[in-house]
Design a protein around this motif. Structure first.
Motif, PDB file in Angstrom:
ATOM      1  N   VAL A 136      -4.241  10.914   6.268  1.00 16.31           N
ATOM      2  CA  VAL A 136      -2.852  10.765   6.451  1.00 16.31           C
ATOM      3  C   VAL A 136      -2.509  10.555   8.013  1.00 16.31           C
ATOM      4  O   VAL A 136      -1.673   9.693   8.291  1.00 16.31           O
ATOM      5  CB  VAL A 136      -2.223  11.997   5.929  1.00 16.31           C
ATOM      6  CG1 VAL A 136      -0.825  12.374   6.596  1.00 16.31           C
ATOM      7  CG2 VAL A 136      -2.231  12.409   4.506  1.00 16.31           C
ATOM      8  N   THR A 137      -3.176  11.051   8.993  1.00 14.19           N
ATOM      9  CA  THR A 137      -3.029  10.810  10.397  1.00 14.19           C
ATOM     10  C   THR A 137      -3.339   9.531  10.657  1.00 14.19           C
ATOM     11  O   THR A 137      -2.540   8.884  11.249  1.00 14.19           O
ATOM     12  CB  THR A 137      -3.792  11.922  10.916  1.00 14.19           C
ATOM     13  OG1 THR A 137      -3.563  13.356  10.930  1.00 14.19           O
ATOM     14  CG2 THR A 137      -3.833  11.663  12.655  1.00 14.19           C
ATOM     15  N   ALA A 138      -4.279   9.043  10.394  1.00  4.61           N
ATOM     16  CA  ALA A 138      -4.820   7.666  10.720  1.00  4.61           C
ATOM     17  C   ALA A 138      -4.147   6.620  10.134  1.00  4.61           C
ATOM     18  O   ALA A 138      -3.544   5.625  10.597  1.00  4.61           O
ATOM     19  CB  ALA A 138      -6.277   7.353  10.300  1.00  4.61           C
ATOM     20  N   THR A 139      -3.553   6.893   8.893  1.00  8.47           N
ATOM     21  CA  THR A 139      -2.730   5.802   8.092  1.00  8.47           C
ATOM     22  C   THR A 139      -1.377   6.026   8.096  1.00  8.47           C
ATOM     23  O   THR A 139      -0.509   4.867   7.747  1.00  8.47           O
ATOM     24  CB  THR A 139      -3.213   5.429   6.690  1.00  8.47           C
ATOM     25  OG1 THR A 139      -2.911   6.617   6.005  1.00  8.47           O
ATOM     26  CG2 THR A 139      -4.772   5.149   6.664  1.00  8.47           C
TER      27      THR A 139
ATOM     28  N   VAL B  97       0.973  -1.144   0.016  1.00 15.00           N
ATOM     29  CA  VAL B  97       0.078  -0.042   0.059  1.00 15.00           C
ATOM     30  C   VAL B  97       0.917   1.184   0.080  1.00 15.00           C
ATOM     31  O   VAL B  97       1.637   1.336   0.906  1.00 15.00           O
ATOM     32  CB  VAL B  97      -0.895  -0.098   1.210  1.00 15.00           C
ATOM     33  CG1 VAL B  97      -1.631   1.211   1.129  1.00 15.00           C
ATOM     34  CG2 VAL B  97      -1.842  -1.295   1.317  1.00 15.00           C
ATOM     35  N   LEU B  98       0.926   1.955  -1.181  1.00 13.17           N
ATOM     36  CA  LEU B  98       1.761   3.061  -1.301  1.00 13.17           C
ATOM     37  C   LEU B  98       1.203   4.496  -1.161  1.00 13.17           C
ATOM     38  O   LEU B  98       2.027   5.243  -0.549  1.00 13.17           O
ATOM     39  CB  LEU B  98       2.461   3.178  -2.859  1.00 13.17           C
ATOM     40  CG  LEU B  98       3.046   1.867  -3.150  1.00 13.17           C
ATOM     41  CD1 LEU B  98       3.502   1.855  -4.573  1.00 13.17           C
ATOM     42  CD2 LEU B  98       4.368   1.407  -2.325  1.00 13.17           C
ATOM     43  N   ALA B  99      -0.020   4.431  -1.111  1.00 13.06           N
ATOM     44  CA  ALA B  99      -0.516   5.618  -0.959  1.00 13.06           C
ATOM     45  C   ALA B  99      -2.260   5.580  -1.105  1.00 13.06           C
ATOM     46  O   ALA B  99      -2.689   4.599  -1.406  1.00 13.06           O
ATOM     47  CB  ALA B  99      -0.426   6.762  -2.443  1.00 13.06           C
ATOM     48  N   ILE B 100      -3.061   6.633  -0.857  1.00 14.54           N
ATOM     49  CA  ILE B 100      -4.567   6.470  -0.649  1.00 14.54           C
ATOM     50  C   ILE B 100      -5.042   7.523  -1.736  1.00 14.54           C
ATOM     51  O   ILE B 100      -4.387   8.536  -1.849  1.00 14.54           O
ATOM     52  CB  ILE B 100      -5.109   6.875   0.580  1.00 14.54           C
ATOM     53  CG1 ILE B 100      -4.609   5.964   1.835  1.00 14.54           C
ATOM     54  CG2 ILE B 100      -6.727   6.882   0.751  1.00 14.54           C
ATOM     55  CD1 ILE B 100      -5.168   6.218   3.215  1.00 14.54           C
ATOM     56  N   SER B 101      -5.867   7.208  -2.506  1.00 15.50           N
ATOM     57  CA  SER B 101      -6.749   8.134  -3.199  1.00 15.50           C
ATOM     58  C   SER B 101      -8.043   8.082  -3.397  1.00 15.50           C
ATOM     59  O   SER B 101      -8.317   7.173  -3.270  1.00 15.50           O
ATOM     60  CB  SER B 101      -5.950   7.921  -4.919  1.00 15.50           C
ATOM     61  OG  SER B 101      -6.280   8.847  -5.828  1.00 15.50           O
ATOM     62  N   GLY B 102      -8.591   8.772  -4.166  1.00 18.22           N
ATOM     63  CA  GLY B 102     -10.401   8.572  -4.495  1.00 18.22           C
ATOM     64  C   GLY B 102     -11.165   9.712  -3.873  1.00 18.22           C
ATOM     65  O   GLY B 102     -10.495  11.050  -3.934  1.00 18.22           O
ATOM     66  N   LEU B 103     -12.139   9.666  -3.516  1.00 21.16           N
ATOM     67  CA  LEU B 103     -13.391  10.675  -3.295  1.00 21.16           C
ATOM     68  C   LEU B 103     -12.711  11.322  -2.219  1.00 21.16           C
ATOM     69  O   LEU B 103     -13.092  12.560  -2.141  1.00 21.16           O
ATOM     70  CB  LEU B 103     -14.649   9.865  -3.173  1.00 21.16           C
ATOM     71  CG  LEU B 103     -15.722  10.846  -2.912  1.00 21.16           C
ATOM     72  CD1 LEU B 103     -15.971  11.713  -4.235  1.00 21.16           C
ATOM     73  CD2 LEU B 103     -17.007  10.019  -2.475  1.00 21.16           C
TER      74      LEU B 103
END
Length: 59
Positions: free
Chosen positions: A26-29, A8-14
């Motif tokens: 960002v804080t949570a993950t 898991v390199l990053a989060i994206s989406g809505l």
């Protein structure tokens, strides 16, 4: 995903529509949150990091 040893390199989406949601993610993950523009800019770097990843033989 971590339990299945998937990178898991990053989060994206809505959630990129909301600066507050982005900050909370960002804080949570501890992962970066990328909007579409940032995702395009980071794609090559992310792909090169994936090439270093080795899938375990058993999951």
């Amino acid at each position: 995903m971590h339990k299945r040893h998937l990178p898991v390199l990053a989060i994206s989406g809505l959630l990129t529509a909301s600066p507050l949601a982005m900050g909370e993610a960002v804080t949570a993950t501890g992962l970066p949150v990328l909007d579409l523009e940032m995702l395009r800019a980071e794609a090559a770097s992310m792909i090169s990091r994936l090439s270093d990843f080795q899938m375990p033989l058993s999951v």
